[in-house]
Enzyme design. Structure first.
Site, mmCIF file in Angstrom:
data_model
loop_
_atom_site.group_PDB
_atom_site.id
_atom_site.type_symbol
_atom_site.label_atom_id
_atom_site.label_comp_id
_atom_site.label_asym_id
_atom_site.label_seq_id
_atom_site.Cartn_x
_atom_site.Cartn_y
_atom_site.Cartn_z
ATOM 1 N N SER A 26 0.856 -1.190 0.000
ATOM 2 C CA SER A 26 0.000 0.000 0.000
ATOM 3 C C SER A 26 0.888 1.233 0.000
ATOM 4 O O SER A 26 1.955 1.240 0.624
ATOM 5 C CB SER A 26 -0.867 -0.010 1.258
ATOM 6 O OG SER A 26 -1.411 1.270 1.478
ATOM 7 N N TYR A 36 -1.577 -1.516 10.000
ATOM 8 C CA TYR A 36 -1.769 -1.860 8.578
ATOM 9 C C TYR A 36 -0.461 -1.649 7.806
ATOM 10 O O TYR A 36 -0.024 -2.528 7.053
ATOM 11 C CB TYR A 36 -2.887 -0.982 8.013
ATOM 12 C CG TYR A 36 -3.162 -1.163 6.532
ATOM 13 C CD1 TYR A 36 -3.784 -2.300 6.043
ATOM 14 C CD2 TYR A 36 -2.816 -0.161 5.619
ATOM 15 C CE1 TYR A 36 -4.063 -2.443 4.689
ATOM 16 C CE2 TYR A 36 -3.100 -0.300 4.261
ATOM 17 C CZ TYR A 36 -3.714 -1.447 3.809
ATOM 18 O OH TYR A 36 -3.988 -1.585 2.465
HETATM 19 P P1 NAP Z 1 -11.923 -5.150 -0.470
HETATM 20 O O1 NAP Z 1 -12.788 -4.460 -1.453
HETATM 21 O O2 NAP Z 1 -12.252 -5.041 0.991
HETATM 22 O O3 NAP Z 1 -11.816 -6.695 -0.885
HETATM 23 C C1 NAP Z 1 -11.015 -7.541 -0.114
HETATM 24 C C2 NAP Z 1 -11.013 -8.938 -0.689
HETATM 25 O O4 NAP Z 1 -10.154 -9.748 0.143
HETATM 26 C C3 NAP Z 1 -12.376 -9.590 -0.691
HETATM 27 O O5 NAP Z 1 -12.537 -10.344 -1.867
HETATM 28 C C4 NAP Z 1 -12.324 -10.521 0.533
HETATM 29 O O6 NAP Z 1 -13.123 -11.674 0.348
HETATM 30 C C5 NAP Z 1 -10.864 -10.916 0.528
HETATM 31 N N1 NAP Z 1 -10.393 -11.408 1.826
HETATM 32 C C6 NAP Z 1 -10.403 -10.778 3.019
HETATM 33 N N2 NAP Z 1 -9.905 -11.578 3.969
HETATM 34 C C7 NAP Z 1 -9.576 -12.741 3.359
HETATM 35 C C8 NAP Z 1 -9.014 -13.976 3.803
HETATM 36 N N3 NAP Z 1 -8.695 -14.159 5.093
HETATM 37 N N4 NAP Z 1 -8.799 -14.953 2.897
HETATM 38 C C9 NAP Z 1 -9.123 -14.780 1.592
HETATM 39 N N5 NAP Z 1 -9.667 -13.644 1.113
HETATM 40 C C10 NAP Z 1 -9.885 -12.647 1.990
HETATM 41 O O7 NAP Z 1 -10.409 -4.642 -0.594
HETATM 42 P P2 NAP Z 1 -9.628 -3.984 -1.847
HETATM 43 O O8 NAP Z 1 -9.696 -2.517 -1.684
HETATM 44 O O9 NAP Z 1 -10.041 -4.600 -3.101
HETATM 45 O O10 NAP Z 1 -8.123 -4.389 -1.470
HETATM 46 C C11 NAP Z 1 -7.379 -5.353 -2.180
HETATM 47 C C12 NAP Z 1 -5.918 -5.241 -1.768
HETATM 48 O O11 NAP Z 1 -5.426 -3.930 -2.104
HETATM 49 C C13 NAP Z 1 -5.662 -5.410 -0.259
HETATM 50 O O12 NAP Z 1 -4.491 -6.154 -0.055
HETATM 51 C C14 NAP Z 1 -5.487 -3.990 0.236
HETATM 52 O O13 NAP Z 1 -4.707 -3.909 1.399
HETATM 53 C C15 NAP Z 1 -4.796 -3.366 -0.977
HETATM 54 N N6 NAP Z 1 -4.935 -1.920 -1.028
HETATM 55 C C16 NAP Z 1 -6.167 -1.342 -1.166
HETATM 56 C C17 NAP Z 1 -6.265 0.038 -1.191
HETATM 57 C C18 NAP Z 1 -7.586 0.733 -1.308
HETATM 58 O O14 NAP Z 1 -7.619 1.952 -1.121
HETATM 59 N N7 NAP Z 1 -8.673 0.059 -1.618
HETATM 60 C C19 NAP Z 1 -5.110 0.822 -1.082
HETATM 61 C C20 NAP Z 1 -3.879 0.201 -0.943
HETATM 62 C C21 NAP Z 1 -3.796 -1.178 -0.917
HETATM 63 P P3 NAP Z 1 -14.381 -12.039 1.299
HETATM 64 O O15 NAP Z 1 -15.383 -10.948 1.123
HETATM 65 O O16 NAP Z 1 -14.826 -13.351 0.784
HETATM 66 O O17 NAP Z 1 -13.830 -12.093 2.693
#
Ligand code: NAP
Length: 246
Positions: A141, A154
């Site tokens: 991130s 985080y």
């Molecule tokens: P999101 O919309 O909350 O989606 C998270 C995904 O991870 C969901 O499909 C969830 O599935 C899955 N997940 C959570 N816990 C899990 C587990 N224990 N085992 C397997 N799957 C799991 O998040 P996102 O924004 O797409 O984020 C994706 C990645 O990008 C993350 O690593 C996050 O830290 C990184 N990131 C995001 C941002 C941002 O601003 N959005 C910024 C920087 C980095 P279920 O619903 O089935 O649990």
């Protein structure tokens, strides 16, 4: 494309958010895609149906990435149904914004279990089981560069993922597998939007010189670039994708 010639990609946390868009993008690129999820079964199966209707090969696999036995079983199922893995995208992750002093033991452990151990579990399995000439993309991130209050645990969980990326790229010497990380800035998904007021969201959107939030498609394009066969010379790197924020 025949089943034998189709390369296999796992995207962890692909039921929704950035992971779901990555799964769509990799399917469109010709990969057979394994859509991992932990609890969002209906979203994951809807995505499988959508991809299959578009003529792609896709399966959904429930596995908690924090659990090593689940991760081993996930690789077993993928090998059985799609074949050996060529691409691993470690996208699953959680974010809870809270000052360090207010973190409970449980929340600390959950964040590291999913973000850090989850990545460790899949990397360890991948080392034993991935095809040579593969691609691994981890998720960090841009908060690692911003050091904002409320993000300590985080950020620490993601800084460890960046370290895994640098070292693992070297440990896979001789296999022609690249290991890189993407480090997004704010992206308009549930993870970022949940619990923020409209004003807070707009403040984040104005921060980068490109003056908007990232969209999942912005990040999926980068993953698509990093896993493509032509991009074999970027290795052990962390690519920040945030519109110029940091
Ligand atoms: P999101 O919309 O909350 O989606 C998270 C995904 O991870 C969901 O499909 C969830 O599935 C899955 N997940 C959570 N816990 C899990 C587990 N224990 N085992 C397997 N799957 C799991 O998040 P996102 O924004 O797409 O984020 C994706 C990645 O990008 C993350 O690593 C996050 O830290 C990184 N990131 C995001 C941002 C941002 O601003 N959005 C910024 C920087 C980095 P279920 O619903 O089935 O649990």
């Amino acid at each position: 494309m025949t089943q034998a010639s189709r390369k296999v990609a796992i995207v962890t946390g692909a039921s929704r958010g950035i992971g779901a868009v990555i799964a769509r993008q990799l399917a469109a690129q010709g990969f057979a895609v394994a859509i991992n999820y932990a609890s969002s079964a209906s979203e994951a199966s809807a995505l499988v149906v959508e991809l299959r209707q578009a003529g792609h090969q896709a399966i959904a696999i429930k596995a908690d990435v924090a659990n090593a036995a689940d991760v081993a079983r996930m690789f077993d199922e993928i090998e059985l149904q799609l074949g050996k893995v060529d691409v691993l995208v470690n996208n699953a992750g959680i974010l809870k914004v809270l000052p360090l002093a207010e973190h409970s033991d449980e929340l600390y452990e959950q964040t590291f279990a999913i973000n850090t151990r989850g990545t460790f579990n899949t990397l360890r399995e991948a080392a034993k089981r991935m095809n040579d000439d593969g691609r691994i993309v981890n998720f960090s991130s841009s908060t690692v560069g911003l050091n904002m209050p409320g993000y300590a645990v985080y950020i620490a969980s993601k800084a460890a993922v960046e370290s895994f990326t640098h070292v693992f790229a070297k440990e896979l010497r001789g296999r022609r597998i690249t290991v890189n990380a993407v480090a997004p800035g704010p992206v308009a998904t549930e993870l970022f939007l949940q619990g923020k007021s409209e004003e807070q969201i707009q403040t984040f959107a104005r921060m980068p010189p490109l003056e908007r939030l990232g969209q999942p498609e912005d990040i999926a394009e980068i993953v698509s670039f990093l896993v493509s066969p032509a991009v074999g010379w970027v290795n052990g790197q962390v690519l920040r994708a945030n519109g110029g924020l940091v």
